[in-house]
Structure formats: C-alpha cells, structure tokens
Design a protein around this motif. Structure first.
Motif, PDB file in Angstrom:
ATOM      1  N   PHE A  86       0.856  -1.190   0.000  1.00  0.00           N
ATOM      2  CA  PHE A  86       0.000   0.000   0.000  1.00  0.00           C
ATOM      3  C   PHE A  86       0.889   1.237   0.000  1.00  0.00           C
ATOM      4  N   PRO A  87       1.345   1.675  -1.166  1.00  0.00           N
ATOM      5  CA  PRO A  87       2.258   2.829  -1.228  1.00  0.00           C
ATOM      6  C   PRO A  87       1.663   4.102  -0.643  1.00  0.00           C
ATOM      7  N   GLN A  88       0.326   4.165  -0.551  1.00  0.00           N
ATOM      8  CA  GLN A  88      -0.308   5.373  -0.031  1.00  0.00           C
ATOM      9  C   GLN A  88      -0.289   5.433   1.495  1.00  0.00           C
ATOM     10  N   LEU A  89       0.210   4.373   2.156  1.00  0.00           N
ATOM     11  CA  LEU A  89       0.282   4.361   3.615  1.00  0.00           C
ATOM     12  C   LEU A  89       1.263   5.424   4.091  1.00  0.00           C
ATOM     13  N   GLU A  90       0.791   6.337   4.937  1.00  0.00           N
ATOM     14  CA  GLU A  90       1.629   7.434   5.409  1.00  0.00           C
ATOM     15  C   GLU A  90       1.649   7.471   6.931  1.00  0.00           C
ATOM     16  N   ALA A 137       0.804  -3.525  18.811  1.00  0.00           N
ATOM     17  CA  ALA A 137       1.216  -2.145  18.534  1.00  0.00           C
ATOM     18  C   ALA A 137       0.903  -1.778  17.086  1.00  0.00           C
ATOM     19  N   ALA A 138       1.126  -2.717  16.156  1.00  0.00           N
ATOM     20  CA  ALA A 138       0.773  -2.479  14.755  1.00  0.00           C
ATOM     21  C   ALA A 138      -0.733  -2.287  14.616  1.00  0.00           C
ATOM     22  N   ALA A 139      -1.514  -3.064  15.376  1.00  0.00           N
ATOM     23  CA  ALA A 139      -2.974  -2.904  15.346  1.00  0.00           C
ATOM     24  C   ALA A 139      -3.376  -1.518  15.844  1.00  0.00           C
ATOM     25  N   VAL A 140      -2.697  -1.036  16.893  1.00  0.00           N
ATOM     26  CA  VAL A 140      -2.996   0.292  17.434  1.00  0.00           C
ATOM     27  C   VAL A 140      -2.685   1.372  16.395  1.00  0.00           C
ATOM     28  N   VAL A 141      -1.545   1.234  15.695  1.00  0.00           N
ATOM     29  CA  VAL A 141      -1.192   2.204  14.653  1.00  0.00           C
ATOM     30  C   VAL A 141      -2.266   2.222  13.564  1.00  0.00           C
ATOM     31  N   HIS A 142      -2.722   1.048  13.154  1.00  0.00           N
ATOM     32  CA  HIS A 142      -3.754   0.985  12.113  1.00  0.00           C
ATOM     33  C   HIS A 142      -5.082   1.526  12.619  1.00  0.00           C
ATOM     34  N   ALA A 143      -5.386   1.289  13.900  1.00  0.00           N
ATOM     35  CA  ALA A 143      -6.616   1.842  14.469  1.00  0.00           C
ATOM     36  C   ALA A 143      -6.557   3.370  14.487  1.00  0.00           C
ATOM     37  N   TRP A 144      -5.367   3.911  14.795  1.00  0.00           N
ATOM     38  CA  TRP A 144      -5.191   5.368  14.767  1.00  0.00           C
ATOM     39  C   TRP A 144      -5.383   5.903  13.349  1.00  0.00           C
ATOM     40  N   LEU A 145      -4.815   5.210  12.360  1.00  0.00           N
ATOM     41  CA  LEU A 145      -5.000   5.622  10.966  1.00  0.00           C
ATOM     42  C   LEU A 145      -6.472   5.526  10.561  1.00  0.00           C
ATOM     43  N   MET A 146      -7.150   4.484  11.061  1.00  0.00           N
ATOM     44  CA  MET A 146      -8.569   4.305  10.759  1.00  0.00           C
ATOM     45  C   MET A 146      -9.398   5.443  11.353  1.00  0.00           C
ATOM     46  N   ALA A 149      -8.828   8.498   9.301  1.00  0.00           N
ATOM     47  CA  ALA A 149      -9.555   8.430   8.028  1.00  0.00           C
ATOM     48  C   ALA A 149     -11.040   8.712   8.231  1.00  0.00           C
ATOM     49  N   GLU A 150     -11.620   8.185   9.327  1.00  0.00           N
ATOM     50  CA  GLU A 150     -13.028   8.458   9.616  1.00  0.00           C
ATOM     51  C   GLU A 150     -13.262   9.949   9.846  1.00  0.00           C
ATOM     52  N   ARG A 151     -12.319  10.578  10.550  1.00  0.00           N
ATOM     53  CA  ARG A 151     -12.452  12.016  10.807  1.00  0.00           C
ATOM     54  C   ARG A 151     -12.405  12.810   9.500  1.00  0.00           C
ATOM     55  N   GLN A 152     -11.506  12.395   8.591  1.00  0.00           N
ATOM     56  CA  GLN A 152     -11.407  13.080   7.305  1.00  0.00           C
ATOM     57  C   GLN A 152     -12.691  12.932   6.500  1.00  0.00           C
ATOM     58  N   ILE A 153     -13.314  11.758   6.597  1.00  0.00           N
ATOM     59  CA  ILE A 153     -14.567  11.537   5.874  1.00  0.00           C
ATOM     60  C   ILE A 153     -15.668  12.427   6.442  1.00  0.00           C
ATOM     61  N   ARG A 154     -15.731  12.503   7.799  1.00  0.00           N
ATOM     62  CA  ARG A 154     -16.769  13.343   8.418  1.00  0.00           C
ATOM     63  C   ARG A 154     -16.588  14.818   8.077  1.00  0.00           C
ATOM     64  N   LEU A 155     -15.316  15.243   7.949  1.00  0.00           N
ATOM     65  CA  LEU A 155     -15.038  16.647   7.647  1.00  0.00           C
ATOM     66  C   LEU A 155     -15.009  16.913   6.143  1.00  0.00           C
ATOM     67  N   ALA A 156     -15.289  15.865   5.348  1.00  0.00           N
ATOM     68  CA  ALA A 156     -15.252  15.982   3.889  1.00  0.00           C
ATOM     69  C   ALA A 156     -13.882  16.429   3.405  1.00  0.00           C
ATOM     70  N   GLY A 162      -4.735   8.232   1.466  1.00  0.00           N
ATOM     71  CA  GLY A 162      -4.747   7.195   2.491  1.00  0.00           C
ATOM     72  C   GLY A 162      -5.248   5.865   1.966  1.00  0.00           C
ATOM     73  N   ILE A 163      -5.134   4.836   2.844  1.00  0.00           N
ATOM     74  CA  ILE A 163      -5.668   3.518   2.531  1.00  0.00           C
ATOM     75  C   ILE A 163      -7.180   3.559   2.745  1.00  0.00           C
ATOM     76  N   PRO A 164      -7.968   2.874   1.931  1.00  0.00           N
ATOM     77  CA  PRO A 164      -9.421   2.836   2.144  1.00  0.00           C
ATOM     78  C   PRO A 164      -9.767   2.376   3.559  1.00  0.00           C
ATOM     79  N   LEU A 165     -10.835   2.946   4.104  1.00  0.00           N
ATOM     80  CA  LEU A 165     -11.210   2.710   5.496  1.00  0.00           C
ATOM     81  C   LEU A 165     -11.465   1.230   5.766  1.00  0.00           C
ATOM     82  N   LEU A 166     -12.157   0.546   4.885  1.00  0.00           N
ATOM     83  CA  LEU A 166     -12.445  -0.869   5.107  1.00  0.00           C
ATOM     84  C   LEU A 166     -11.172  -1.708   5.089  1.00  0.00           C
TER      85      LEU A 166
END
Length: 267
Positions: A86-90, A137-146, A149-156, A162-166
């Motif tokens: 996932f090259p878009q992972l930041e 710890a990797a799960a926590v990082v991904h949860a933070w990214l998730m 991403a949800e916040r960005q969707i709510r704020l349009a 980013g990686i797709p939310l699902l």
C-alpha cells in the motif's frame, strides 16, 4: 538510570540510530519520498544492530525499555512490508519519532544483565511475548489511521492519499487476531512451564504482570468475539483495542518500569 553501564560502542551505535530516525522525522516535508524511504531503511537496519548488540554484546541486558525498542522495530518492520503493498500508507513521521524515542530510552534504561544460567527456552518465551506486543502495537497504529480516516470523511477532507477505510479495518483486526494467538501461547507457556522457564520455586504466580496480562487477554478476546458475533467496528472496537493494549503495556513494561526505575530492583 543505568546509562553508565552501556559500552562506548553501544552508546555510539544508539546515538547513530536516533540521528538516523531523526532524518526522516525532521525532514518529512523537505525530503523526497525516495530519500525518506532510504533514510528510514538505514535507521531500521542500524536499529536491528543495536538490538543484536544489546542481547549478544559485552553484557547482554533486557528490561522494559529494550522491550519497547524491540516493539518499535517490529512495528517499523510491519510498516516497511505494508508500504510495498500500500504505497499510499503514510505513517513515516510518527514511526520515525517512535523509533528514535525508543532507542534513546533503551540507552538510558538498558535493563538488567541476563543470567548465563537461564533456561534456553526462556528467550523463546520472551520472543512470543514481544512479538505479540509488536502485533498489537501495529494494530494500534492501524486503528489510529482508521480513526484519522473516519475524521477526514466526516469533515469531507481530501482522503485520496490514504488507505481505504475498510482495508484499514480489515488489517487492524488481522493484527489483533495474530497478536491474540501469540499472547495466548505466551500465557499458556507461562502457566504450564513456569518452573522450567524460570527455575524451581518460580511457578505461576498471580502478580501484577500476570493479572494485567490476563486482563489484556480478556479484553482482546472480547474484541474478537464482539467483532465476530455483533459486528463491532469503529469507535467501540477502537476503544476496546486501546484498553487491551494499555493493559498489555502495563503487564510487562509497566511492571518492569516500577521494579527497575521506581524501586531500583533487578528481580
């Protein structure tokens, strides 16, 4: 602090790692993507050398700070692999800062010397536990990214980078599942083989480390059950994940911090 016990070579190598991590962290907006990747790769390789030196150098040591350092290295390993898929992972900036802080903390608190008479199976037991730390710890990082991403969707906001939310959600639960398997194996080994691992008179004990570990296991079991039976996702799932991860952090890292730093004890 046990900084005086570190060898000059270990100090130089650790400072080199911290500086190498600082390059992609501090220069995130100035470096090209290719240069940042190479800088992070160099820091990751140097970090591996520091970990090997700490375990097999002049005076092998281990404790809460080296455990955090290994965990940070494992998270960066996961990031490096996922970045190919996932090259878009930041998450380079945050992880580089995490790596730099972890190696410096391990330099200040290198832990206690490892006994030459320890069971040859004990490092395997530790490896299982630390690997579970890394996966959670990797799960926590991904949860933070998730969550981001949800916040960005709510704020349009523009979330094209980013990686797709699902996909993030699926990856998060895969790491939780793998970490749960390793944590279960670690606890089972401690329950069945404590005296083999730690010597006679050191059977299973309900101390702080054990209690927090079992509570963390229950939290992760609840999370996976809630996901499978009730479709837990979003904020509810993230809260349970954070709670379990905090309990797991307190289990070994928290207990060893109190012993080594607060109480100044080695056992």
């Amino acid at each position: 602090m046990i900084l005086a016990s570190a060898s000059p070579a270990g100090v130089v190598l650790t400072l080199a790692v911290a500086a190498a991590y600082a390059v992609p962290a501090a220069g995130a907006t100035r470096l090209s993507a290719r240069a940042a990747r190479f800088a992070l790769l160099a820091a990751w390789l140097l970090h591996a050398l520091v970990l090997i030196w700490g375990l097999f150098g002049d005076t092998p040591r281990f404790g809460f700070a080296p455990a955090l350092s290994v965990t940070a290295w494992l998270v960066l390993t996961v990031y490096a692999v996922e970045r190919q898929l996932f090259p878009q992972l930041e998450a380079r900036l945050a992880l580089a800062g995490l790596g730099s802080a972890a190696v410096l903390l391990a330099l200040v608190f290198p832990g206690t010397p490892l006994h030459s008479a320890i069971s040859p199976w004990l490092p395997l037991h530790w490896a299982l536990g630390i690997a579970s730390y890394g996966l959670f710890a990797a799960a926590v990082v991904h949860a933070w990214l998730m969550t981001r991403a949800e916040r960005q969707i709510r704020l349009a906001a523009d979330g094209h980078a980013g990686i797709p939310l699902l996909t993030l959600e699926r990856l998060t639960f895969r790491f939780v599942g793998a970490g749960f398997v390793l944590l279960s194996a670690t606890l089972l080994a401690g329950l069945l083989f404590s005296e083999i691992l730690y010597g006679q008179g050191h059977g299973w004990r309900w101390d702080h480390k054990t209690v927090f570990s079992v509570l963390a296991w229950l939290a992760f079991a609840l999370l996976l059950l809630g996901r499978a039976r009730f479709g837990w996702r979003g904020r509810k799932a993230v809260r349970v994940l954070y709670t379990g991860s905090l309990l797991l952090l307190l289990a070994y890292v928290g207990s060893r911090f109190v012993l080594e730093v607060v109480l100044g004890r080695t056992t």
